[in-house]
Design a protein around this motif. Sequence first.
Motif, PDB file in Angstrom:
ATOM      1  N   PHE A  25     -16.510   5.079  -5.215  1.00  0.00           N
ATOM      2  CA  PHE A  25     -15.138   5.373  -5.604  1.00  0.00           C
ATOM      3  C   PHE A  25     -14.139   4.962  -4.531  1.00  0.00           C
ATOM      4  CE2 PHE A  25     -17.074   8.009  -8.895  1.00  0.00           C
ATOM      5  CZ  PHE A  25     -16.240   7.721  -9.976  1.00  0.00           C
ATOM      6  N   LEU A  26     -14.565   4.925  -3.282  1.00  0.00           N
ATOM      7  CA  LEU A  26     -13.684   4.417  -2.230  1.00  0.00           C
ATOM      8  C   LEU A  26     -13.382   2.938  -2.458  1.00  0.00           C
ATOM      9  CD1 LEU A  26     -15.023   6.136   1.017  1.00  0.00           C
ATOM     10  CD2 LEU A  26     -12.845   6.540  -0.143  1.00  0.00           C
ATOM     11  N   LEU A  27     -14.408   2.193  -2.905  1.00  0.00           N
ATOM     12  CA  LEU A  27     -14.173   0.785  -3.257  1.00  0.00           C
ATOM     13  C   LEU A  27     -13.195   0.689  -4.423  1.00  0.00           C
ATOM     14  CD1 LEU A  27     -17.802  -0.703  -3.019  1.00  0.00           C
ATOM     15  CD2 LEU A  27     -15.903  -1.037  -1.421  1.00  0.00           C
ATOM     16  N   ALA A  28     -13.351   1.612  -5.381  1.00  0.00           N
ATOM     17  CA  ALA A  28     -12.424   1.632  -6.512  1.00  0.00           C
ATOM     18  C   ALA A  28     -11.009   1.959  -6.038  1.00  0.00           C
ATOM     19  CB  ALA A  28     -12.886   2.650  -7.555  1.00  0.00           C
ATOM     20  N   PHE A  29     -10.881   2.859  -5.041  1.00  0.00           N
ATOM     21  CA  PHE A  29      -9.565   3.189  -4.496  1.00  0.00           C
ATOM     22  C   PHE A  29      -8.906   1.949  -3.892  1.00  0.00           C
ATOM     23  CE2 PHE A  29     -11.121   7.746  -3.529  1.00  0.00           C
ATOM     24  CZ  PHE A  29     -10.896   8.097  -4.839  1.00  0.00           C
ATOM     25  N   ALA A  67      -9.468  -1.142  -4.682  1.00  0.00           N
ATOM     26  CA  ALA A  67      -9.062  -2.026  -5.781  1.00  0.00           C
ATOM     27  C   ALA A  67      -7.780  -1.506  -6.431  1.00  0.00           C
ATOM     28  CB  ALA A  67     -10.181  -2.124  -6.815  1.00  0.00           C
ATOM     29  N   CYS A  68      -7.695  -0.190  -6.630  1.00  0.00           N
ATOM     30  CA  CYS A  68      -6.483   0.409  -7.206  1.00  0.00           C
ATOM     31  C   CYS A  68      -5.284   0.198  -6.291  1.00  0.00           C
ATOM     32  CB  CYS A  68      -6.687   1.906  -7.435  1.00  0.00           C
ATOM     33  SG  CYS A  68      -7.853   2.310  -8.762  1.00  0.00           S
ATOM     34  N   ALA A  69      -5.518   0.332  -4.978  1.00  0.00           N
ATOM     35  CA  ALA A  69      -4.430   0.150  -4.018  1.00  0.00           C
ATOM     36  C   ALA A  69      -3.883  -1.269  -4.069  1.00  0.00           C
ATOM     37  CB  ALA A  69      -4.922   0.482  -2.607  1.00  0.00           C
ATOM     38  N   VAL A  70      -4.802  -2.240  -4.083  1.00  0.00           N
ATOM     39  CA  VAL A  70      -4.376  -3.642  -4.164  1.00  0.00           C
ATOM     40  C   VAL A  70      -3.643  -3.897  -5.481  1.00  0.00           C
ATOM     41  CG1 VAL A  70      -5.193  -6.033  -4.307  1.00  0.00           C
ATOM     42  CG2 VAL A  70      -6.207  -4.458  -2.649  1.00  0.00           C
ATOM     43  N   GLY A  71      -4.154  -3.286  -6.562  1.00  0.00           N
ATOM     44  CA  GLY A  71      -3.501  -3.441  -7.867  1.00  0.00           C
ATOM     45  C   GLY A  71      -2.097  -2.861  -7.872  1.00  0.00           C
ATOM     46  N   LEU A  72      -1.916  -1.673  -7.280  1.00  0.00           N
ATOM     47  CA  LEU A  72      -0.599  -1.050  -7.216  1.00  0.00           C
ATOM     48  C   LEU A  72       0.373  -1.897  -6.396  1.00  0.00           C
ATOM     49  CD1 LEU A  72      -1.474   2.725  -6.698  1.00  0.00           C
ATOM     50  CD2 LEU A  72      -0.328   1.715  -8.666  1.00  0.00           C
ATOM     51  N   ILE A  73      -0.110  -2.424  -5.272  1.00  0.00           N
ATOM     52  CA  ILE A  73       0.749  -3.267  -4.441  1.00  0.00           C
ATOM     53  C   ILE A  73       1.173  -4.519  -5.207  1.00  0.00           C
ATOM     54  CG2 ILE A  73       0.833  -4.696  -2.359  1.00  0.00           C
ATOM     55  CD1 ILE A  73      -1.038  -2.619  -1.042  1.00  0.00           C
ATOM     56  N   ALA A  74       0.223  -5.121  -5.927  1.00  0.00           N
ATOM     57  CA  ALA A  74       0.532  -6.325  -6.708  1.00  0.00           C
ATOM     58  C   ALA A  74       1.536  -6.020  -7.814  1.00  0.00           C
ATOM     59  CB  ALA A  74      -0.752  -6.909  -7.300  1.00  0.00           C
ATOM     60  N   VAL A  75       1.332  -4.889  -8.510  1.00  0.00           N
ATOM     61  CA  VAL A  75       2.265  -4.498  -9.574  1.00  0.00           C
ATOM     62  C   VAL A  75       3.647  -4.224  -8.999  1.00  0.00           C
ATOM     63  CG1 VAL A  75       2.828  -2.663 -11.222  1.00  0.00           C
ATOM     64  CG2 VAL A  75       0.523  -3.603 -11.148  1.00  0.00           C
ATOM     65  N   GLY A  76       3.699  -3.533  -7.862  1.00  0.00           N
ATOM     66  CA  GLY A  76       4.981  -3.230  -7.234  1.00  0.00           C
ATOM     67  C   GLY A  76       5.724  -4.475  -6.802  1.00  0.00           C
ATOM     68  N   ILE A  77       4.993  -5.424  -6.195  1.00  0.00           N
ATOM     69  CA  ILE A  77       5.621  -6.682  -5.766  1.00  0.00           C
ATOM     70  C   ILE A  77       6.118  -7.463  -6.974  1.00  0.00           C
ATOM     71  CG2 ILE A  77       5.181  -8.927  -4.694  1.00  0.00           C
ATOM     72  CD1 ILE A  77       3.271  -7.503  -2.773  1.00  0.00           C
ATOM     73  N   VAL A 117       2.989   3.647  -2.349  1.00  0.00           N
ATOM     74  CA  VAL A 117       1.832   4.434  -2.785  1.00  0.00           C
ATOM     75  C   VAL A 117       0.556   3.603  -2.666  1.00  0.00           C
ATOM     76  CG1 VAL A 117       0.711   5.510  -4.782  1.00  0.00           C
ATOM     77  CG2 VAL A 117       3.108   5.980  -4.302  1.00  0.00           C
ATOM     78  N   GLY A 118       0.626   2.322  -3.055  1.00  0.00           N
ATOM     79  CA  GLY A 118      -0.541   1.445  -2.948  1.00  0.00           C
ATOM     80  C   GLY A 118      -1.005   1.277  -1.510  1.00  0.00           C
ATOM     81  N   ALA A 119      -0.052   1.045  -0.603  1.00  0.00           N
ATOM     82  CA  ALA A 119      -0.394   0.878   0.811  1.00  0.00           C
ATOM     83  C   ALA A 119      -0.970   2.171   1.395  1.00  0.00           C
ATOM     84  CB  ALA A 119       0.848   0.447   1.597  1.00  0.00           C
ATOM     85  N   PHE A 120      -0.359   3.298   1.017  1.00  0.00           N
ATOM     86  CA  PHE A 120      -0.836   4.592   1.516  1.00  0.00           C
ATOM     87  C   PHE A 120      -2.229   4.901   0.975  1.00  0.00           C
ATOM     88  CE2 PHE A 120      -0.547   9.371   1.583  1.00  0.00           C
ATOM     89  CZ  PHE A 120      -0.591   9.478   2.963  1.00  0.00           C
ATOM     90  N   LEU A 121      -2.463   4.557  -0.294  1.00  0.00           N
ATOM     91  CA  LEU A 121      -3.779   4.788  -0.895  1.00  0.00           C
ATOM     92  C   LEU A 121      -4.857   3.982  -0.168  1.00  0.00           C
ATOM     93  CD1 LEU A 121      -5.539   6.022  -3.108  1.00  0.00           C
ATOM     94  CD2 LEU A 121      -4.895   4.136  -4.606  1.00  0.00           C
ATOM     95  N   PHE A 122      -4.520   2.766   0.230  1.00  0.00           N
ATOM     96  CA  PHE A 122      -5.478   1.933   0.967  1.00  0.00           C
ATOM     97  C   PHE A 122      -5.828   2.582   2.308  1.00  0.00           C
ATOM     98  CE2 PHE A 122      -6.850  -1.636   3.590  1.00  0.00           C
ATOM     99  CZ  PHE A 122      -7.700  -2.314   2.714  1.00  0.00           C
ATOM    100  N   LEU A 123      -4.829   3.092   3.015  1.00  0.00           N
ATOM    101  CA  LEU A 123      -5.074   3.758   4.301  1.00  0.00           C
ATOM    102  C   LEU A 123      -5.885   5.035   4.111  1.00  0.00           C
ATOM    103  CD1 LEU A 123      -1.573   3.351   6.005  1.00  0.00           C
ATOM    104  CD2 LEU A 123      -3.671   2.075   6.491  1.00  0.00           C
ATOM    105  N   VAL A 124      -5.583   5.759   3.044  1.00  0.00           N
ATOM    106  CA  VAL A 124      -6.329   6.995   2.759  1.00  0.00           C
ATOM    107  C   VAL A 124      -7.785   6.675   2.463  1.00  0.00           C
ATOM    108  CG1 VAL A 124      -6.577   8.883   1.091  1.00  0.00           C
ATOM    109  CG2 VAL A 124      -4.326   8.305   1.986  1.00  0.00           C
ATOM    110  N   ALA A 125      -8.036   5.554   1.759  1.00  0.00           N
ATOM    111  CA  ALA A 125      -9.417   5.150   1.476  1.00  0.00           C
ATOM    112  C   ALA A 125     -10.181   4.890   2.770  1.00  0.00           C
ATOM    113  CB  ALA A 125      -9.421   3.907   0.591  1.00  0.00           C
TER     114      ALA A 125
END
Length: 238
Positions: free
Chosen positions: A17-21, A23-33, A60-68
Amino acid sequence: MAVEGGMKCVKLLHYIFLLAFCACAVGLIAVGIGAQYVLSQTISQGATPGSVLPVVIIAVGAFLFLVAIVGCCGACKENYCLMITFVIFLSLIVLVEVAAAIAAYVFRNKVMSEFNKDFQQQMKNYPKQNQTVFILDRLQKKFRCCGAANYTDWETIPLEPKGRVPDSCCINVTQNCGINFKVNEIHTEGCVEKIGVWLRSNVLVVAAAALGIAFVEILGIVFACCLVKSIQSGYEVM
């Protein structure tokens, strides 16, 4: 041993699930950009609901990546403090995402109002032959539209020669096709409504993706809590 083996399984799932996090973080950053890029072309810059939301998504995406990363370090070292920090931060992210979703729903009409106002402002800047020309022409070609409400909006814009519309309004775009045009030769629908329809048609996709991300995050919190309980109880988790 049964509990220890169960915790090994939980730990493995936690890594997955950390790997999934990530992936979600990268997805959020891409959507935001992507959202920031689209909105920056049509909505004026400033602290408005429309312009702030993409920044929140990227943050949120960047923070999620750091949290992972924190969660991974905590699981590897079986560190109680790091795992508690991971659970707290991940819970905060879920709350921020819920707040952002509510804000997006509440301010949806405000965003469209901003879009309409700024689209009309860009139309006024069109005769200056700056970047506005490229932006509006691309939007009108892509969405097969003309003007904000409809093609008659261009009548108030001082284009040369008088009475023309941009060539990007034409059904078959050719040079100077907007001069002495016939109504059946151009797109008559306004861009604001057509782009609004396109946005609404993609809301379900965005909502499904958001629910998927939230589900992954909640599962991550559950597995992290199991590991925290195991570490606190003194079980050896390999």
